[in-house]
Design a protein around this motif. Structure first.
Motif, PDB file in Angstrom:
ATOM      1  N   LYS A 143       0.827  -1.215   0.000  1.00 49.45           N
ATOM      2  CA  LYS A 143       0.000   0.000   0.000  1.00 49.45           C
ATOM      3  C   LYS A 143       0.857   1.259   0.000  1.00 49.45           C
ATOM      4  CE  LYS A 143      -3.786  -2.107   2.597  1.00 49.45           C
ATOM      5  NZ  LYS A 143      -4.785  -1.956   3.647  1.00 49.45           N
ATOM      6  N   VAL A 153      -3.428   0.513  -3.554  1.00 46.65           N
ATOM      7  CA  VAL A 153      -3.342  -0.776  -2.862  1.00 46.65           C
ATOM      8  C   VAL A 153      -3.194  -1.889  -3.886  1.00 46.65           C
ATOM      9  CG1 VAL A 153      -4.587  -2.425  -1.395  1.00 46.65           C
ATOM     10  CG2 VAL A 153      -4.739   0.030  -0.917  1.00 46.65           C
ATOM     11  N   GLU A 184       1.525  -5.326   4.151  1.00 44.91           N
ATOM     12  CA  GLU A 184       0.653  -5.987   5.114  1.00 44.91           C
ATOM     13  C   GLU A 184       0.472  -7.459   4.816  1.00 44.91           C
ATOM     14  OE1 GLU A 184      -2.648  -2.529   6.039  1.00 44.91           O
ATOM     15  OE2 GLU A 184      -3.315  -4.509   5.387  1.00 44.91           O
ATOM     16  N   GLU A 185       0.240  -8.181   5.872  1.00 44.92           N
ATOM     17  CA  GLU A 185      -0.243  -9.554   5.803  1.00 44.92           C
ATOM     18  C   GLU A 185      -1.536  -9.579   4.964  1.00 44.92           C
ATOM     19  OE1 GLU A 185      -1.832 -10.308   9.655  1.00 44.92           O
ATOM     20  OE2 GLU A 185      -2.667 -12.250   9.069  1.00 44.92           O
ATOM     21  N   MET A 187      -5.138 -10.695   4.395  1.00 43.10           N
ATOM     22  CA  MET A 187      -6.208 -11.221   5.243  1.00 43.10           C
ATOM     23  C   MET A 187      -7.263 -11.887   4.360  1.00 43.10           C
ATOM     24  SD  MET A 187      -6.875  -8.271   8.115  1.00 43.10           S
ATOM     25  CE  MET A 187      -7.096  -6.876   7.036  1.00 43.10           C
ATOM     26  N   GLU A 191     -15.463  -9.056   3.173  1.00 45.89           N
ATOM     27  CA  GLU A 191     -15.367  -7.644   3.553  1.00 45.89           C
ATOM     28  C   GLU A 191     -16.736  -7.020   3.763  1.00 45.89           C
ATOM     29  OE1 GLU A 191     -12.354  -6.507   0.301  1.00 45.89           O
ATOM     30  OE2 GLU A 191     -12.377  -4.845   1.741  1.00 45.89           O
ATOM     31  N   LYS A 213     -16.252  -3.960  -5.867  1.00 44.37           N
ATOM     32  CA  LYS A 213     -15.174  -3.125  -6.401  1.00 44.37           C
ATOM     33  C   LYS A 213     -14.813  -3.435  -7.855  1.00 44.37           C
ATOM     34  CE  LYS A 213     -12.736  -1.906  -2.138  1.00 44.37           C
ATOM     35  NZ  LYS A 213     -13.439  -0.738  -1.680  1.00 44.37           N
ATOM     36  N   GLU A 282      -9.125  -0.864   6.618  1.00 42.62           N
ATOM     37  CA  GLU A 282      -8.763   0.547   6.461  1.00 42.62           C
ATOM     38  C   GLU A 282      -9.868   1.405   7.049  1.00 42.62           C
ATOM     39  OE1 GLU A 282      -9.190   2.292   2.627  1.00 42.62           O
ATOM     40  OE2 GLU A 282     -11.137   1.368   2.334  1.00 42.62           O
TER      41      GLU A 282
HETATM   42  P1  AMP Z   1      -7.974  -0.184   0.985  1.00 44.16           P
HETATM   43  O1  AMP Z   1      -7.824   0.975   0.040  1.00 44.16           O
HETATM   44  O2  AMP Z   1      -6.999  -0.220   2.105  1.00 44.16           O
HETATM   45  O3  AMP Z   1      -9.413  -0.431   1.365  1.00 44.16           O
HETATM   46  O4  AMP Z   1      -7.693  -1.453   0.098  1.00 44.16           O
HETATM   47  C1  AMP Z   1      -8.455  -1.715  -1.047  1.00 44.16           C
HETATM   48  C2  AMP Z   1      -8.884  -3.148  -1.036  1.00 44.16           C
HETATM   49  O5  AMP Z   1      -7.745  -4.000  -0.982  1.00 44.16           O
HETATM   50  C3  AMP Z   1      -9.699  -3.527   0.188  1.00 44.16           C
HETATM   51  O6  AMP Z   1     -11.040  -3.206   0.038  1.00 44.16           O
HETATM   52  C4  AMP Z   1      -9.457  -5.013   0.239  1.00 44.16           C
HETATM   53  O7  AMP Z   1     -10.279  -5.690  -0.697  1.00 44.16           O
HETATM   54  C5  AMP Z   1      -8.038  -5.137  -0.219  1.00 44.16           C
HETATM   55  N1  AMP Z   1      -7.124  -5.220   0.925  1.00 44.16           N
HETATM   56  C6  AMP Z   1      -6.504  -4.202   1.553  1.00 44.16           C
HETATM   57  N2  AMP Z   1      -5.727  -4.636   2.566  1.00 44.16           N
HETATM   58  C7  AMP Z   1      -5.854  -5.980   2.585  1.00 44.16           C
HETATM   59  C8  AMP Z   1      -5.290  -7.026   3.381  1.00 44.16           C
HETATM   60  N3  AMP Z   1      -4.408  -6.773   4.351  1.00 44.16           N
HETATM   61  N4  AMP Z   1      -5.666  -8.290   3.099  1.00 44.16           N
HETATM   62  C9  AMP Z   1      -6.521  -8.577   2.098  1.00 44.16           C
HETATM   63  N5  AMP Z   1      -7.073  -7.640   1.297  1.00 44.16           N
HETATM   64  C10 AMP Z   1      -6.749  -6.365   1.538  1.00 44.16           C
END
Ligand code: AMP
Ligand code: GLY
Length: 420
Positions: A143, A153, A184-185, A187, A191, A213, A282
């Motif tokens: 990220k 991301v 990040e790990e 996950m 969601e 998405k 997030e």
């Molecule tokens: P974010 O902008 O941080 O919401 O990331 C966009 C999308 O990436 C999220 O809605 C998740 O689908 C995916 N994502 C972000 N971080 C992780 C994580 N640590 N593990 C798995 N999927 C993630």
């Protein structure tokens, strides 16, 4: 009262629609607004990134309450300027808004308050980041620290993808947002989006949603800003929502207050749920788009009372009235989105749409040209419906789409599939 909403998308149209139904609202101005918003509010040409300009405009127009829609003015500190000028404002300060504008900051807050989230490491140089990823292996998530229009991301399923993402970010693909990278790990799980109002002390959940998405049916195609959403999210059961409040949301709010940067506004938590345990993916410091469209459809006029109570620090005495209903929104986007697309096509058939407390077409990217509604963005229209069941809301939303005539548009045909 006179109300000013900042923003121009489907989120702001939905906010305006709900606010306008409340008898407390006398005059409603949306800046800059769009063709759909113009049908229910005054639209004003105003640079919403310029705090001084917003203060001057609000003063001139005797505005009693300002609602900030998008993330950019929050990160730019517009709420700091309006509050300093004594204007009642819904939306966090720039310092509190760092929960969205810096992913590294959010991780630091999670550490400090022991909120469950993915294990992580922060890097400011590519060599160390590459070595870390090689040690950890894939899948892994890369990220950019800062705001990158939702594109910063990369969920890397293989090592080469992860290494390429690191090179892109440190190579300047996201400008200053990529100067620091959080790794990040990965996950697993399902969601959901969780929306909580807070006045800095009290936290009041106002609903859950799930969005879609990917651009195409079956969750295929490129990532977008969101192609549809529904509320409530069945995966966020009462027990899991309670856990999220106790382990993630309240500790975060307390930690922000402890640091003398209390968070006021809506805290939009992206949660990953696995085996009954929510973990934070997030935070966003604003309402979601298109999640707001379904939340406002369900909340209706009380939304204004809730936002006012939040801004005035009265959430402890405030309740949300929930109906056992469901809402669903389908985004119609310009063909090509999220890549390059055409603007300017005329959209017909909107006058045939039912628009009432169960059906609304929220405009995301439209403008009026010679009296005709024309497409003016990637995500253009949000066909939004409410029903007693999710299937009912789904059928109503898609029935509206059958009435629209816009050859340059496309939408997913499977919004809500996970819950239906
Ligand atoms: P974010 O902008 O941080 O919401 O990331 C966009 C999308 O990436 C999220 O809605 C998740 O689908 C995916 N994502 C972000 N971080 C992780 C994580 N640590 N593990 C798995 N999927 C993630
Ligand atoms: N729909 C996701 C967001 O607003 O960030």
């Amino acid at each position: 009262m006179n109300i000013l909403i900042l923003g121009s998308g489907g989120r702001e149209h939905a906010l305006a629609w709900a606010v306008k139904q409340n008898p407390k609202c006398d005059r409603l101005i949306v800046a800059p607004g769009n063709a759909g918003i113009a049908a229910l509010a005054e639209c004003a040409d105003l640079d919403i990134m310029d705090g001084a300009a917003v203060v001057a405009f609000a003063t001139e127009n005797a505005i009693d309450f300002i609602i900030i829609g998008p993330d950019a003015p929050i990160a730019a500190g517009v709420a700091d300027d309006t509050r300093a000028a004594g204007l009642l404002t819904f939306g966090p300060s720039a310092a509190a808004g760092r929960l969205e504008s810096s992913k590294a900051f959010t991780k630091e807050i999670c550490d400090a308050c022991h909120a469950p989230t993915a294990a992580y490491a922060r890097f400011t140089d590519a060599t160390a980041a590459r070595a870390y990823v090689i040690r950890q292996g894939a899948p892994i998530v890369i990220k950019a620290d800062g705001l990158a229009l939702g594109k910063g991301v990369v969920v890397a399923m293989t090592l080469p993808e992860a290494l390429a993402a690191i090179d892109d970010m440190f190579g300047g693909k996201f400008g200053a947002a990529g100067a620091e990278v959080v790794i990040e790990e990965f996950m697993a799980g399902e969601e959901a989006s969780f929306f909580v109002l807070t006045d800095g002390t009290t936290a009041l959940p106002i609903g859950s949603a799930q969005d879609h998405k990917r651009a195409f049916d079956g969750d295929t195609g490129p990532n977008t800003g969101g192609m549809g959403a529904y509320s409530p999210a069945p995966v966020l059961t009462d027990a899991i929502a309670q856990k999220a409040m106790d382990e993630i949301i309240r500790p975060t709010i307390a930690e922000m207050a402890r640091r003398n940067t209390p968070y006021q506004g809506v805290l939009f938590a992206g949660l990953m749920i696995e085996h009954g345990q929510p973990r934070l993916v997030e935070y966003n410091a604003r309402f979601g788009d298109p999640e707001t469209q379904v939340l406002m459809m369900r909340l209706g006029a009380q939304a204004l009372d809730l936002l006012l109570a939040c801004a005035e620090g009265r959430l402890a005495e405030t309740r949300v009235n929930w109906a056992a209903d469901h809402a669903l929104t389908v985004v119609m986007a310009a063909k090509g989105y999220p890549g390059p697309y055409q603007k300017g096509g005329v959209i017909n058939g909107l006058d045939r749409m039912p628009e009432d407390s169960r059906h609304m077409v929220f405009h995301a990217g439209t403008t009026l040209r010679d009296g005709l509604v024309t497409a003016n963005g990637g995500r253009v229209l949000n066909f939004t419906a409410r029903g007693d069941t999710l299937a009912d809301a789904h059928n109503r939303a898609y029935a509206m789409i059958d009435l629209v005539d816009w050859p340059d548009g496309f939408c997913r045909s499977d919004i809500g599939w996970r819950a239906l």
